[in-house]
Scaffold this motif. Structure first.
Motif, mmCIF file in Angstrom:
data_model
loop_
_atom_site.group_PDB
_atom_site.id
_atom_site.type_symbol
_atom_site.label_atom_id
_atom_site.label_comp_id
_atom_site.label_asym_id
_atom_site.label_seq_id
_atom_site.Cartn_x
_atom_site.Cartn_y
_atom_site.Cartn_z
ATOM 1 N N ARG A 126 -5.404 4.379 -7.817
ATOM 2 C CA ARG A 126 -3.990 3.274 -7.149
ATOM 3 C C ARG A 126 -3.229 2.892 -7.390
ATOM 4 O O ARG A 126 -2.833 1.451 -8.848
ATOM 5 N N THR A 127 -1.807 3.226 -7.634
ATOM 6 C CA THR A 127 -1.054 2.723 -8.446
ATOM 7 C C THR A 127 0.489 2.341 -7.462
ATOM 8 O O THR A 127 0.740 1.300 -8.285
ATOM 9 N N ALA A 128 0.433 2.335 -6.135
ATOM 10 C CA ALA A 128 0.484 0.992 -5.361
ATOM 11 C C ALA A 128 0.288 0.311 -4.570
ATOM 12 O O ALA A 128 -1.663 0.336 -4.583
ATOM 13 N N ALA A 129 0.797 -1.087 -4.835
ATOM 14 C CA ALA A 129 0.389 -2.230 -3.829
ATOM 15 C C ALA A 129 -0.370 -1.933 -2.459
ATOM 16 O O ALA A 129 -0.084 -0.893 -2.133
ATOM 17 N N GLN A 130 -1.905 -2.905 -2.154
ATOM 18 C CA GLN A 130 -2.569 -2.118 -0.718
ATOM 19 C C GLN A 130 -1.298 -2.216 0.217
ATOM 20 O O GLN A 130 -0.187 -3.286 0.249
ATOM 21 N N ASP A 131 -2.015 -2.391 1.398
ATOM 22 C CA ASP A 131 -1.241 -2.410 2.475
ATOM 23 C C ASP A 131 0.571 -1.853 2.561
ATOM 24 O O ASP A 131 1.329 -2.590 3.036
ATOM 25 N N VAL A 132 0.754 -0.401 2.088
ATOM 26 C CA VAL A 132 2.373 -0.587 2.222
ATOM 27 C C VAL A 132 2.182 0.759 3.180
ATOM 28 O O VAL A 132 1.458 1.661 2.342
ATOM 29 N N GLY A 133 3.414 1.399 3.622
ATOM 30 C CA GLY A 133 3.898 2.473 4.597
ATOM 31 C C GLY A 133 4.952 3.055 3.430
ATOM 32 O O GLY A 133 5.080 2.912 2.304
ATOM 33 N N ALA A 134 4.392 4.776 3.402
ATOM 34 C CA ALA A 134 4.677 5.344 3.002
ATOM 35 C C ALA A 134 5.314 6.442 3.520
ATOM 36 O O ALA A 134 5.295 6.411 4.584
ATOM 37 N N TRP A 135 6.354 7.384 3.197
ATOM 38 C CA TRP A 135 6.897 8.224 3.573
ATOM 39 C C TRP A 135 6.456 9.947 2.700
ATOM 40 O O TRP A 135 7.268 9.267 1.038
ATOM 41 N N ASN A 136 6.536 10.487 2.683
ATOM 42 C CA ASN A 136 6.591 11.979 1.449
ATOM 43 C C ASN A 136 6.832 13.462 2.136
ATOM 44 O O ASN A 136 5.755 13.716 2.120
ATOM 45 N N PRO A 137 8.100 12.948 2.025
ATOM 46 C CA PRO A 137 8.497 14.683 2.801
ATOM 47 C C PRO A 137 8.833 15.165 1.214
ATOM 48 O O PRO A 137 8.636 14.876 0.029
#
Ligand code: MRU
Length: 352
Positions: free
Chosen positions: A307-318
């Motif tokens: 895991r490289t992102a902080a916890q509990d984050v939303g993301a958009w992946n186009p």
């Protein structure tokens, strides 16, 4: 300046192998750390492999889907092709739904459907031959595009590429990477830069590995280093592939391509799209009408399982974007080069 390219040296990787009974796919989720083929015994396994990116790259997923139809045919009894076409349609629909953006998938399935409806009692052989023809034609197209695209590049140039457009993404040799292979062999290209291609790292994992097999040493850059590289003067061309080229020349390709085109224009660099005619979709008028695949946001949260992102984050992946045709200097297909593509030039090259 042109040489006869030593394809034995520059074209050795094969991502798709038809054994006569099953389809073997070089598992691109594991490369370059594990070189392993997975076996697909039925068409649903092929659809899942396309969706999971075990096989990827626009031409490769079209070829895999064609063999998926051949596999689906194994479990169907039919007196003739037309009957088989009706019975196979659900399997074709599932293959088609595996990924939405690359038109090569729908194109290959349409070819399989077309030959099937007119086939007689030998409809299984007809399907086998068509799948093989799709693969063979793709390889021939790539070799032709390599020569056409390389001819546009001045000797001793540097190029930047994005994603993976090589043998791994095609029947062999590659599209943009085919141009780069030919350009290096001819002495036109002496520096190759590859963007990492977050989040799936097709550049860092696949393009670098592929070029190393050929004895070509690319320089890897973070995607975010591209503008800085362009400003340095070390690259003259950005050379990329395509997942769908519209009737006006707008081009969908891996996410990040659009920003490369904008930056290239700002810095006075040339921008080349290399793709077989199977990637051209004259039914889609412009990039606005392209369905851009959005994948699991979880792909952005980790690298290699860490895991490289902080916890509990939303993301958009186009995972694709559209480069407007105004930013493209040349589209190279096996039929020729379209300079400064627009609707009129596309119509001349591909009809309506
Ligand atoms: O998501 P991918 O890895 O299938 O995306 C691949 C690309 O965007 C390639 O640039 C494109 O398919 C051309 S491959 C010759």
């Amino acid at each position: 300046m042109s040489t006869t390219l030593d394809f034995d040296r520059y074209d050795r990787i094969r991502p798709i192998r038809w054994t006569g009974d099953s389809l073997e796919l070089l598992d691109q989720r594991k490369l370059p750390f594990v070189v392993e083929y997975v076996t697909c015994a039925d068409s649903d396994a092929v659809a899942e492999a396309i969706h999971a990116l075990t096989v990827r790259g626009a031409p490769a997923i079209g070829i895999a889907a064609a063999w998926g139809v051949v596999l689906a045919a194994r479990s169907v009894e039919a007196a003739n092709g037309n009957d088989a076409a009706t019975k196979l349609e659900p399997a074709l629909q599932r293959l088609n739904a595996a990924r939405p953006t690359a038109v090569n998938l729908a194109w290959a399935l349409a070819r399989m459907r077309r030959v099937l409806v007119t086939a007689g009692a030998d409809w299984r052989d007809v399907l086998d031959r068509e799948a093989q023809a799709i693969a063979d034609e793709d390889l021939a197209a790539n070799r032709r595009m390599g020569a056409l695209g390389a001819a546009l590049i001045e000797p001793r140039s540097g190029v930047l590429t994005h994603c993976n457009t090589g043998s791994l993404a095609t029947a062999g040799f590659g599209t943009a990477l085919g141009v780069i292979r030919a350009g290096v062999a001819e002495g036109r290209i002496d520096k190759v830069f590859a963007g990492e291609t977050r989040p799936w790292l097709q550049g860092a994992r696949l393009t670098v590995w592929e070029l190393q097999q050929d004895g070509i040493s690319p320089t890897l850059i973070a995607d975010s280093a591209a503008s800085h590289l362009m400003k340095s003067g070390d690259v003259q061309w950005v050379v990329v592939g395509a997942d769908r080229i519209c009737a006006n020349g707008d081009t969908a390709n891996k996410i990040g391509t659009y920003q490369l085109a904008i930056a290239a224009r700002h810095h006075g660099l040339k921008f080349m799209v290399v793709a077989p005619s199977s990637t051209v979709d004259m039914e889609t008028p412009s990039g606005d009408a392209i369905h851009i695949e959005e994948r699991d946001p979880g792909e952005l949260f980790a690298v290699g399982g860490v895991r490289t992102a902080a916890q509990d984050v939303g993301a958009w992946n186009p995972v694709f974007d559209v480069t407007p045709h105004e930013l493209i200097d040349a589209i190279v297909t096996e039929r020729g080069v379209i300079e400064r593509p627009d609707a009129a030039a596309m119509k001349v090259a591909f009809g309506s």
